[in-house]
Design a protein around this motif. Structure first.
Motif, PDB file in Angstrom:
ATOM      1  N   GLN A   1       0.831  -1.204   0.000  1.00 57.12           N
ATOM      2  CA  GLN A   1       0.000   0.000   0.000  1.00 57.12           C
ATOM      3  C   GLN A   1       0.866   1.254   0.000  1.00 57.12           C
ATOM      4  O   GLN A   1       1.813   1.366   0.771  1.00 57.12           O
ATOM      5  CB  GLN A   1      -0.914  -0.005   1.221  1.00 57.12           C
ATOM      6  CG  GLN A   1      -1.845  -1.195   1.295  1.00 57.12           C
ATOM      7  CD  GLN A   1      -2.541  -1.294   2.625  1.00 57.12           C
ATOM      8  OE1 GLN A   1      -2.814  -0.296   3.280  1.00 57.12           O
ATOM      9  NE2 GLN A   1      -2.835  -2.519   3.048  1.00 57.12           N
ATOM     10  N   THR A   2       0.520   2.191  -0.858  1.00 59.51           N
ATOM     11  CA  THR A   2       1.260   3.440  -0.976  1.00 59.51           C
ATOM     12  C   THR A   2       0.553   4.537  -0.207  1.00 59.51           C
ATOM     13  O   THR A   2      -0.666   4.673  -0.287  1.00 59.51           O
ATOM     14  CB  THR A   2       1.395   3.851  -2.453  1.00 59.51           C
ATOM     15  OG1 THR A   2       2.075   2.817  -3.157  1.00 59.51           O
ATOM     16  CG2 THR A   2       2.152   5.159  -2.588  1.00 59.51           C
ATOM     17  N   LYS A   3       1.310   5.305   0.518  1.00 57.03           N
ATOM     18  CA  LYS A   3       0.730   6.391   1.314  1.00 57.03           C
ATOM     19  C   LYS A   3       0.781   7.731   0.586  1.00 57.03           C
ATOM     20  O   LYS A   3       0.252   8.707   1.050  1.00 57.03           O
ATOM     21  CB  LYS A   3       1.450   6.497   2.661  1.00 57.03           C
ATOM     22  CG  LYS A   3       1.401   5.213   3.491  1.00 57.03           C
ATOM     23  CD  LYS A   3      -0.025   4.798   3.780  1.00 57.03           C
ATOM     24  CE  LYS A   3      -0.100   3.591   4.691  1.00 57.03           C
ATOM     25  NZ  LYS A   3       0.467   2.370   4.072  1.00 57.03           N
ATOM     26  N   THR A   4       1.475   7.760  -0.551  1.00 59.00           N
ATOM     27  CA  THR A   4       1.508   8.973  -1.368  1.00 59.00           C
ATOM     28  C   THR A   4       1.207   8.584  -2.805  1.00 59.00           C
ATOM     29  O   THR A   4       1.463   7.454  -3.221  1.00 59.00           O
ATOM     30  CB  THR A   4       2.876   9.671  -1.318  1.00 59.00           C
ATOM     31  OG1 THR A   4       3.881   8.770  -1.779  1.00 59.00           O
ATOM     32  CG2 THR A   4       3.204  10.124   0.096  1.00 59.00           C
ATOM     33  N   ALA A   5       0.651   9.537  -3.559  1.00 58.60           N
ATOM     34  CA  ALA A   5       0.328   9.251  -4.960  1.00 58.60           C
ATOM     35  C   ALA A   5       0.340  10.537  -5.764  1.00 58.60           C
ATOM     36  O   ALA A   5      -0.173  11.565  -5.314  1.00 58.60           O
ATOM     37  CB  ALA A   5      -1.046   8.590  -5.063  1.00 58.60           C
ATOM     38  N   VAL A   6       0.959  10.475  -6.942  1.00 61.87           N
ATOM     39  CA  VAL A   6       0.913  11.593  -7.881  1.00 61.87           C
ATOM     40  C   VAL A   6      -0.388  11.475  -8.660  1.00 61.87           C
ATOM     41  O   VAL A   6      -0.673  10.429  -9.241  1.00 61.87           O
ATOM     42  CB  VAL A   6       2.124  11.564  -8.831  1.00 61.87           C
ATOM     43  CG1 VAL A   6       2.028  12.716  -9.838  1.00 61.87           C
ATOM     44  CG2 VAL A   6       3.428  11.638  -8.046  1.00 61.87           C
ATOM     45  N   LEU A   7      -1.190  12.543  -8.672  1.00 58.58           N
ATOM     46  CA  LEU A   7      -2.523  12.481  -9.279  1.00 58.58           C
ATOM     47  C   LEU A   7      -2.450  12.622 -10.790  1.00 58.58           C
ATOM     48  O   LEU A   7      -1.658  13.401 -11.326  1.00 58.58           O
ATOM     49  CB  LEU A   7      -3.420  13.571  -8.696  1.00 58.58           C
ATOM     50  CG  LEU A   7      -3.632  13.530  -7.182  1.00 58.58           C
ATOM     51  CD1 LEU A   7      -4.706  14.525  -6.779  1.00 58.58           C
ATOM     52  CD2 LEU A   7      -4.022  12.130  -6.726  1.00 58.58           C
ATOM     53  N   CYS A   8      -3.329  11.899 -11.457  1.00 59.31           N
ATOM     54  CA  CYS A   8      -3.369  11.864 -12.918  1.00 59.31           C
ATOM     55  C   CYS A   8      -3.725  13.227 -13.496  1.00 59.31           C
ATOM     56  O   CYS A   8      -4.705  13.852 -13.098  1.00 59.31           O
ATOM     57  CB  CYS A   8      -4.397  10.826 -13.370  1.00 59.31           C
ATOM     58  SG  CYS A   8      -4.708  10.795 -15.137  1.00 59.31           S
ATOM     59  N   GLY A   9      -2.916  13.688 -14.450  1.00 58.01           N
ATOM     60  CA  GLY A   9      -3.266  14.877 -15.211  1.00 58.01           C
ATOM     61  C   GLY A   9      -2.995  16.194 -14.519  1.00 58.01           C
ATOM     62  O   GLY A   9      -3.378  17.243 -15.017  1.00 58.01           O
ATOM     63  N   ARG A  10      -2.340  16.154 -13.348  1.00 50.87           N
ATOM     64  CA  ARG A  10      -2.145  17.403 -12.603  1.00 50.87           C
ATOM     65  C   ARG A  10      -0.799  17.362 -11.903  1.00 50.87           C
ATOM     66  O   ARG A  10      -0.293  16.302 -11.538  1.00 50.87           O
ATOM     67  CB  ARG A  10      -3.255  17.575 -11.562  1.00 50.87           C
ATOM     68  CG  ARG A  10      -4.639  17.634 -12.163  1.00 50.87           C
ATOM     69  CD  ARG A  10      -5.687  17.234 -11.184  1.00 50.87           C
ATOM     70  NE  ARG A  10      -5.723  18.111 -10.023  1.00 50.87           N
ATOM     71  CZ  ARG A  10      -6.516  17.938  -8.978  1.00 50.87           C
ATOM     72  NH1 ARG A  10      -7.326  16.907  -8.943  1.00 50.87           N
ATOM     73  NH2 ARG A  10      -6.506  18.781  -7.969  1.00 50.87           N
ATOM     74  N   ASP A  11      -0.183  18.536 -11.684  1.00 51.47           N
ATOM     75  CA  ASP A  11       1.024  18.623 -10.875  1.00 51.47           C
ATOM     76  C   ASP A  11       0.612  18.585  -9.415  1.00 51.47           C
ATOM     77  O   ASP A  11       0.616  19.606  -8.717  1.00 51.47           O
ATOM     78  CB  ASP A  11       1.774  19.927 -11.191  1.00 51.47           C
ATOM     79  CG  ASP A  11       2.433  19.888 -12.555  1.00 51.47           C
ATOM     80  OD1 ASP A  11       2.713  18.781 -13.031  1.00 51.47           O
ATOM     81  OD2 ASP A  11       2.659  20.953 -13.138  1.00 51.47           O
ATOM     82  N   SER A  12       0.254  17.420  -8.930  1.00 52.82           N
ATOM     83  CA  SER A  12      -0.302  17.292  -7.583  1.00 52.82           C
ATOM     84  C   SER A  12       0.110  15.978  -6.952  1.00 52.82           C
ATOM     85  O   SER A  12       0.212  14.953  -7.633  1.00 52.82           O
ATOM     86  CB  SER A  12      -1.833  17.381  -7.605  1.00 52.82           C
ATOM     87  OG  SER A  12      -2.270  18.583  -8.210  1.00 52.82           O
ATOM     88  N   VAL A  13       0.318  16.016  -5.641  1.00 53.22           N
ATOM     89  CA  VAL A  13       0.637  14.826  -4.862  1.00 53.22           C
ATOM     90  C   VAL A  13      -0.378  14.713  -3.732  1.00 53.22           C
ATOM     91  O   VAL A  13      -0.670  15.705  -3.050  1.00 53.22           O
ATOM     92  CB  VAL A  13       2.057  14.906  -4.272  1.00 53.22           C
ATOM     93  CG1 VAL A  13       2.326  13.723  -3.341  1.00 53.22           C
ATOM     94  CG2 VAL A  13       3.098  14.941  -5.397  1.00 53.22           C
TER      95      VAL A  13
END
Length: 338
Positions: free
Chosen positions: A256-268
């Motif tokens: 399980q990952t506790k961080t994720a880069v969101l699709c289509g956006r400069d966002s974490v």
């Protein structure tokens, strides 16, 4: 006065099928383009209960393809599930709609999947899909995979104990590596995947499993390409998710990952190890003294420190906008939120 009369005239559904649809509970994970399209189709079809889950809020770039949302939703950064529920209720007030602002992690998905007849994939990442795949096999409910990027789309229906699961296909079927961040997306591709997913969903809801499409379908609308792949022989006896000795690997903590880069956006997205409700009013007062710009609505708090912006939800999740660097996002998170 029967709003479903045209659907009932379709003989594979009929009045009996319509009655079955009105008794069913569907869970949609993700309320972006695929989720909003699928939710509207199911609500118009008269599903009994719809649970919608999404971690994000409406932004201007969503309006090009996410059909339930309006400009006011983007202006006020309304959480997607709240904006969706408002619109869906206006479409069909007889449908019970449960809106959950949250992330689809293992614990939550196992809980949400109880007493559900069907799950529909409308996520933007494979980690969540693989968790859904494990949950579906463990709980014993069907789910419908779907994804789209650019002008390309793909869909596949998974029935526990009968079809190969998504883990069975990963080594053999090219499921694609592009995202809307790298390739963009056009709305007709979204609508086509929704059409495939909801057609399969209606078959499941009325119990017509013999009519299900047994193949994985993919297409590229811009290139005028369409293909189906027969995958029934890809079911693996030793699959860790659906095989004889199942371990459900994607439900394990280490996966399980506790961080994720969101699709289509400069966002974490940063998700704390322990879920705890945040006091947004108190946090607003605290951040107001730190410089930057603070905005709050009943669902979240936005804090801008140029060029980055933090959006804090009540459940403790934080979206850091303006970066794809997880380390930079964590540093900003700890600097202002401890």
């Amino acid at each position: 006065m029967n709003r479903y009369s045209r659907q009932e005239l379709f003989s594979p559904i009929g009045k009996d099928g319509q009655q079955l649809i009105s008794m069913k509970h569907v869970l949609i994970i993700g309320m972006g383009a695929l989720g909003s399209g699928s939710a509207e189709a199911l609500v118009r079809a008269g599903v009994g209960k719809l649970t919608i889950v999404d971690r994000d809020y409406v932004e201007w770039s969503n309006l090009q393809r996410q059909q339930l949302y309006a400009e006011e939703d983007a202006k006020n950064r309304i959480p997607k599930v709240i904006a969706a529920k408002n619109r869906l209720t206006a479409i069909n007030s007889s449908v019970l709609i449960e809106a959950i602002i949250g992330d689809a992690s293992v614990t939550e998905l196992l809980d949400w999947a109880q007493n559900v007849d069907l799950m529909i994939d409308a996520t933007d990442n494979f980690e969540t899909r693989m968790i859904m795949n494990d949950v579906a096999q463990k709980v014993g409910i069907p789910w419908i995979y779907g994804a789209c990027v650019g002008s390309y789309g793909i869909s596949y229906t998974i029935i526990p104990e009968k079809t190969p699961c998504l883990a069975c296909l990963l080594e053999t079927v090219p499921l694609g590596g592009l995202t809307c961040d790298t390739a963009g997306i056009i709305s007709p591709a979204v609508n086509m995947v929704v059409a495939y997913q909801i057609s399969e969903a209606l078959k499941i809801l009325v119990g017509d499993l013999d009519s299900l499409r047994s193949k994985l379908v993919s297409f590229d609308l811009w290139k005028n390409q369409h293909s189906t792949i027969k995958v029934d022989k890809l079911k693996k006896e030793d699959c860790p998710t659906c095989g004889k000795e199942r371990s459900f690997p994607y439900l394990a903590f280490e996966n399980q990952t506790k961080t994720a880069v969101l699709c289509g956006r400069d966002s974490v997205q940063i998700r704390p190890a322990l879920t705890a409700l945040r006091d947004l009013v108190a946090l607003e007062k605290l951040l107001a003294n730190q410089g930057g710009t603070v905005q709050r609505n009943p669902y979240l708090l936005s804090y801008t420190v140029d060029p980055l912006r933090l959006v804090i939800f009540k459940d403790g999740r934080v979206l850091v906008h303006g970066t794809k660097d997880i380390s930079e996002a964590k540093a900003l998170y700890h600097r202002y939120l401890g």
